[in-house]
Scaffold this motif. Structure first.
Motif, PDB file in Angstrom:
ATOM      1  N   GLN A 144     -30.741  12.171  -9.909  1.00 33.84           N
ATOM      2  CA  GLN A 144     -29.508  12.265  -9.141  1.00 33.84           C
ATOM      3  C   GLN A 144     -29.263  11.039  -8.277  1.00 33.84           C
ATOM      4  OE1 GLN A 144     -27.201  14.554  -9.468  1.00 33.84           O
ATOM      5  NE2 GLN A 144     -25.913  13.464  -8.001  1.00 33.84           N
ATOM      6  N   LYS A 145     -30.318  10.422  -7.796  1.00 32.26           N
ATOM      7  CA  LYS A 145     -30.176   9.233  -6.949  1.00 32.26           C
ATOM      8  C   LYS A 145     -29.402   8.130  -7.671  1.00 32.26           C
ATOM      9  CE  LYS A 145     -32.967   5.821  -4.425  1.00 32.26           C
ATOM     10  NZ  LYS A 145     -34.352   5.362  -4.152  1.00 32.26           N
ATOM     11  N   PHE A 146     -29.612   8.013  -8.971  1.00 35.13           N
ATOM     12  CA  PHE A 146     -28.907   7.002  -9.765  1.00 35.13           C
ATOM     13  C   PHE A 146     -27.400   7.234  -9.706  1.00 35.13           C
ATOM     14  CE2 PHE A 146     -26.781   6.062 -13.791  1.00 35.13           C
ATOM     15  CZ  PHE A 146     -27.024   4.713 -13.928  1.00 35.13           C
ATOM     16  N   TRP A 147     -26.976   8.475  -9.961  1.00 34.78           N
ATOM     17  CA  TRP A 147     -25.550   8.779  -9.980  1.00 34.78           C
ATOM     18  C   TRP A 147     -24.919   8.568  -8.608  1.00 34.78           C
ATOM     19  CZ3 TRP A 147     -23.981   9.252 -14.799  1.00 34.78           C
ATOM     20  CH2 TRP A 147     -24.886   9.690 -15.766  1.00 34.78           C
ATOM     21  N   ASP A 148     -25.590   9.007  -7.572  1.00 41.02           N
ATOM     22  CA  ASP A 148     -25.045   8.865  -6.221  1.00 41.02           C
ATOM     23  C   ASP A 148     -24.790   7.398  -5.882  1.00 41.02           C
ATOM     24  OD1 ASP A 148     -25.136  11.583  -5.840  1.00 41.02           O
ATOM     25  OD2 ASP A 148     -27.033  11.561  -4.737  1.00 41.02           O
ATOM     26  N   SER A 201     -17.095  -2.792 -17.893  1.00 42.00           N
ATOM     27  CA  SER A 201     -17.248  -1.580 -18.700  1.00 42.00           C
ATOM     28  C   SER A 201     -18.675  -1.491 -19.216  1.00 42.00           C
ATOM     29  CB  SER A 201     -16.263  -1.586 -19.881  1.00 42.00           C
ATOM     30  OG  SER A 201     -16.472  -0.474 -20.717  1.00 42.00           O
ATOM     31  N   LEU A 202     -19.341  -0.371 -18.926  1.00 37.62           N
ATOM     32  CA  LEU A 202     -20.704  -0.145 -19.396  1.00 37.62           C
ATOM     33  C   LEU A 202     -20.756   1.217 -20.083  1.00 37.62           C
ATOM     34  CD1 LEU A 202     -23.698  -0.887 -19.582  1.00 37.62           C
ATOM     35  CD2 LEU A 202     -24.018   0.146 -17.314  1.00 37.62           C
ATOM     36  N   LYS A 203     -21.180   1.207 -21.364  1.00 40.47           N
ATOM     37  CA  LYS A 203     -21.283   2.437 -22.135  1.00 40.47           C
ATOM     38  C   LYS A 203     -22.718   2.605 -22.614  1.00 40.47           C
ATOM     39  CE  LYS A 203     -16.497   1.950 -23.732  1.00 40.47           C
ATOM     40  NZ  LYS A 203     -15.588   1.909 -24.900  1.00 40.47           N
ATOM     41  N   ILE A 204     -23.309   3.759 -22.313  1.00 45.46           N
ATOM     42  CA  ILE A 204     -24.681   4.071 -22.713  1.00 45.46           C
ATOM     43  C   ILE A 204     -24.636   5.364 -23.515  1.00 45.46           C
ATOM     44  CG2 ILE A 204     -27.021   4.572 -21.932  1.00 45.46           C
ATOM     45  CD1 ILE A 204     -26.399   3.043 -19.366  1.00 45.46           C
ATOM     46  N   HIS A 205     -24.806   5.251 -24.834  1.00 45.30           N
ATOM     47  CA  HIS A 205     -24.675   6.416 -25.706  1.00 45.30           C
ATOM     48  C   HIS A 205     -25.991   6.714 -26.406  1.00 45.30           C
ATOM     49  CE1 HIS A 205     -20.144   7.264 -26.398  1.00 45.30           C
ATOM     50  NE2 HIS A 205     -20.365   6.862 -25.162  1.00 45.30           N
ATOM     51  N   ASN A 206     -26.559   7.881 -26.113  1.00 45.49           N
ATOM     52  CA  ASN A 206     -27.700   8.406 -26.854  1.00 45.49           C
ATOM     53  C   ASN A 206     -28.848   7.405 -26.963  1.00 45.49           C
ATOM     54  OD1 ASN A 206     -26.355  10.862 -27.363  1.00 45.49           O
ATOM     55  ND2 ASN A 206     -25.212   9.902 -29.018  1.00 45.49           N
ATOM     56  N   CYS A 207     -29.217   6.824 -25.834  1.00 41.18           N
ATOM     57  CA  CYS A 207     -30.327   5.881 -25.794  1.00 41.18           C
ATOM     58  C   CYS A 207     -31.607   6.577 -25.309  1.00 41.18           C
ATOM     59  CB  CYS A 207     -30.004   4.718 -24.857  1.00 41.18           C
ATOM     60  SG  CYS A 207     -28.641   3.671 -25.419  1.00 41.18           S
ATOM     61  N   PHE A 208     -32.730   6.056 -25.714  1.00 36.49           N
ATOM     62  CA  PHE A 208     -34.010   6.518 -25.196  1.00 36.49           C
ATOM     63  C   PHE A 208     -34.279   5.790 -23.880  1.00 36.49           C
ATOM     64  CE2 PHE A 208     -34.561   7.795 -29.591  1.00 36.49           C
ATOM     65  CZ  PHE A 208     -35.286   8.974 -29.491  1.00 36.49           C
ATOM     66  N   ILE A 209     -33.940   6.434 -22.772  1.00 39.63           N
ATOM     67  CA  ILE A 209     -34.136   5.829 -21.451  1.00 39.63           C
ATOM     68  C   ILE A 209     -34.939   6.793 -20.591  1.00 39.63           C
ATOM     69  CG2 ILE A 209     -33.036   4.934 -19.372  1.00 39.63           C
ATOM     70  CD1 ILE A 209     -30.642   4.190 -20.992  1.00 39.63           C
ATOM     71  N   PRO A 210     -36.228   6.540 -20.355  1.00 39.21           N
ATOM     72  CA  PRO A 210     -37.006   7.420 -19.479  1.00 39.21           C
ATOM     73  C   PRO A 210     -36.351   7.508 -18.095  1.00 39.21           C
ATOM     74  CG  PRO A 210     -38.437   5.913 -20.672  1.00 39.21           C
ATOM     75  CD  PRO A 210     -37.031   5.453 -20.925  1.00 39.21           C
ATOM     76  N   PRO A 211     -36.217   8.716 -17.546  1.00 39.10           N
ATOM     77  CA  PRO A 211     -35.467   8.900 -16.289  1.00 39.10           C
ATOM     78  C   PRO A 211     -36.299   8.613 -15.048  1.00 39.10           C
ATOM     79  CG  PRO A 211     -36.222  11.004 -17.105  1.00 39.10           C
ATOM     80  CD  PRO A 211     -36.664   9.982 -18.127  1.00 39.10           C
ATOM     81  N   ASP A 212     -36.670   7.360 -14.849  1.00 40.92           N
ATOM     82  CA  ASP A 212     -37.451   7.038 -13.655  1.00 40.92           C
ATOM     83  C   ASP A 212     -36.784   5.888 -12.896  1.00 40.92           C
ATOM     84  OD1 ASP A 212     -38.210   4.599 -14.880  1.00 40.92           O
ATOM     85  OD2 ASP A 212     -39.945   5.533 -15.813  1.00 40.92           O
ATOM     86  N   GLU A 213     -37.474   5.347 -11.912  1.00 46.02           N
ATOM     87  CA  GLU A 213     -36.899   4.371 -10.989  1.00 46.02           C
ATOM     88  C   GLU A 213     -36.488   3.063 -11.648  1.00 46.02           C
ATOM     89  OE1 GLU A 213     -36.201   4.488  -7.763  1.00 46.02           O
ATOM     90  OE2 GLU A 213     -36.834   6.562  -7.462  1.00 46.02           O
ATOM     91  N   ARG A 214     -36.977   2.784 -12.836  1.00 52.75           N
ATOM     92  CA  ARG A 214     -36.695   1.485 -13.439  1.00 52.75           C
ATOM     93  C   ARG A 214     -35.228   1.310 -13.820  1.00 52.75           C
ATOM     94  NH1 ARG A 214     -41.321   1.508 -17.939  1.00 52.75           N
ATOM     95  NH2 ARG A 214     -40.822   3.736 -17.798  1.00 52.75           N
ATOM     96  N   ILE A 215     -34.478   2.391 -13.868  1.00 55.59           N
ATOM     97  CA  ILE A 215     -33.058   2.263 -14.203  1.00 55.59           C
ATOM     98  C   ILE A 215     -32.198   2.017 -12.965  1.00 55.59           C
ATOM     99  CG2 ILE A 215     -32.385   4.696 -13.974  1.00 55.59           C
ATOM    100  CD1 ILE A 215     -30.776   4.322 -16.581  1.00 55.59           C
ATOM    101  N   MET A 216     -32.780   2.142 -11.789  1.00 55.46           N
ATOM    102  CA  MET A 216     -32.015   2.032 -10.545  1.00 55.46           C
ATOM    103  C   MET A 216     -31.301   0.694 -10.355  1.00 55.46           C
ATOM    104  SD  MET A 216     -31.978   4.947  -9.230  1.00 55.46           S
ATOM    105  CE  MET A 216     -31.175   4.502  -7.690  1.00 55.46           C
TER     106      MET A 216
END
Length: 262
Positions: A110-114, A69-84
């Protein structure tokens, strides 16, 4: 640092919630590696990942191979490749993401979600997503990705504002759905709700409809009755308490609704 030490001293830590940390979050995430075999649940809430070392620490989380289980709520996460790297988690049963508090960054690419949905297609059972959705194009590909990549085993699904064609598509693909909630933005929903019952998965047991940002669905008690009459699912819960269109006339229909919900 003392919290990191506390985490490392545990022997079988199963659940952790990190709330409101700014900077040095990388140290705490690094300490989680000592619990990589036992950690099942991780919640990140109002956590700031804008510092480079903190954002890069997200790449360590796939080492927790039993994370379910992973929950990410209202975090400051820049939307770039580092989250992949998070997409390489492959045992997730629950993923919970909320982005209502932080307007500084757009949705994750979108690549992250896919890739996340694809890699967890066989395990993902509960999916809760929420973001500010102003029109049908905002995040539409995320919803499309759910239907194409991970709909087979989803039993609990909570989503933001949905448009009528998306609801029908989700119902068509998520055939194991037991619990479903969404928001309906300003819409005369009488005709759609009257016909929706015929498309509802027979597995559904709980349905919640809420108002959206600028109003909600408007429907009469007759449309509600038509929905329940044609619905093949044995609903146990139908929560309309957050629908502003509910009136005394709807309340008078509660005995009829209760009959259908038996």
């Amino acid at each position: 640092m003392s919290l990191g030490t506390l985490i490392e001293k545990q022997t079988r830590l199963e659940s952790v919630c990190l709330y409101g940390y700014k900077r040095l979050i990388s140290y705490l995430i690094g300490s989680l590696l000592s619990q990589s075999m036992s950690l099942n649940i991780l919640e990140l809430m109002y956590t700031d990942f804008r510092e480079a070392q903190d954002y890069q620490s997200l790449a360590l989380l796939p080492s927790c191979k039993n994370l379910k289980s992973l929950k990410i709520h209202n975090c400051f996460i820049p939307p770039d490749e580092r989250i992949m790297p998070l997409t390489s988690l492959q045992q997730l049963e629950e993923f919970d993401f909320c982005n209502e508090w932080n307007p500084l960054y757009p949705l994750i690419q979108q690549k992250f979600w896919d890739e996340l949905f694809l890699n967890n297609a066989n395990t993902l059972r509960k999916l809760s997503l929420w973001w500010v959705r102003s029109d049908s194009k905002d995040g539409a590909k995320i919803i499309e990705s759910i239907t194409k990549r991970c709909s087979k085993n989803i039993s609990i699904l909570h989503l933001p504002i949905l448009f009528t064609h998306e609801i029908l598509t989700l119902f068509d693909h998520c055939r194991q759905l037991k619990e479903f909630s969404f928001s309906g933005d300003d819409l005369d929903a009488n005709e759609f709700l009257s016909q929706l019952g015929a498309f509802t998965p027979t597995t559904l047991r709980s349905l919640t409809i809420k108002d959206g940002h600028s109003g909600g669905w408007n429907f009469t008690e007759k449309s509600l009755y038509s929905f329940l009459s044609s619905c093949q699912a044995k609903l146990q819960i139908m929560d309309l308490t957050s629908c502003s269109c509910m009136t005394d006339r709807h309340s008078e229909s509660q005995m009829i609704i209760a009959f259908f919900l038996k």
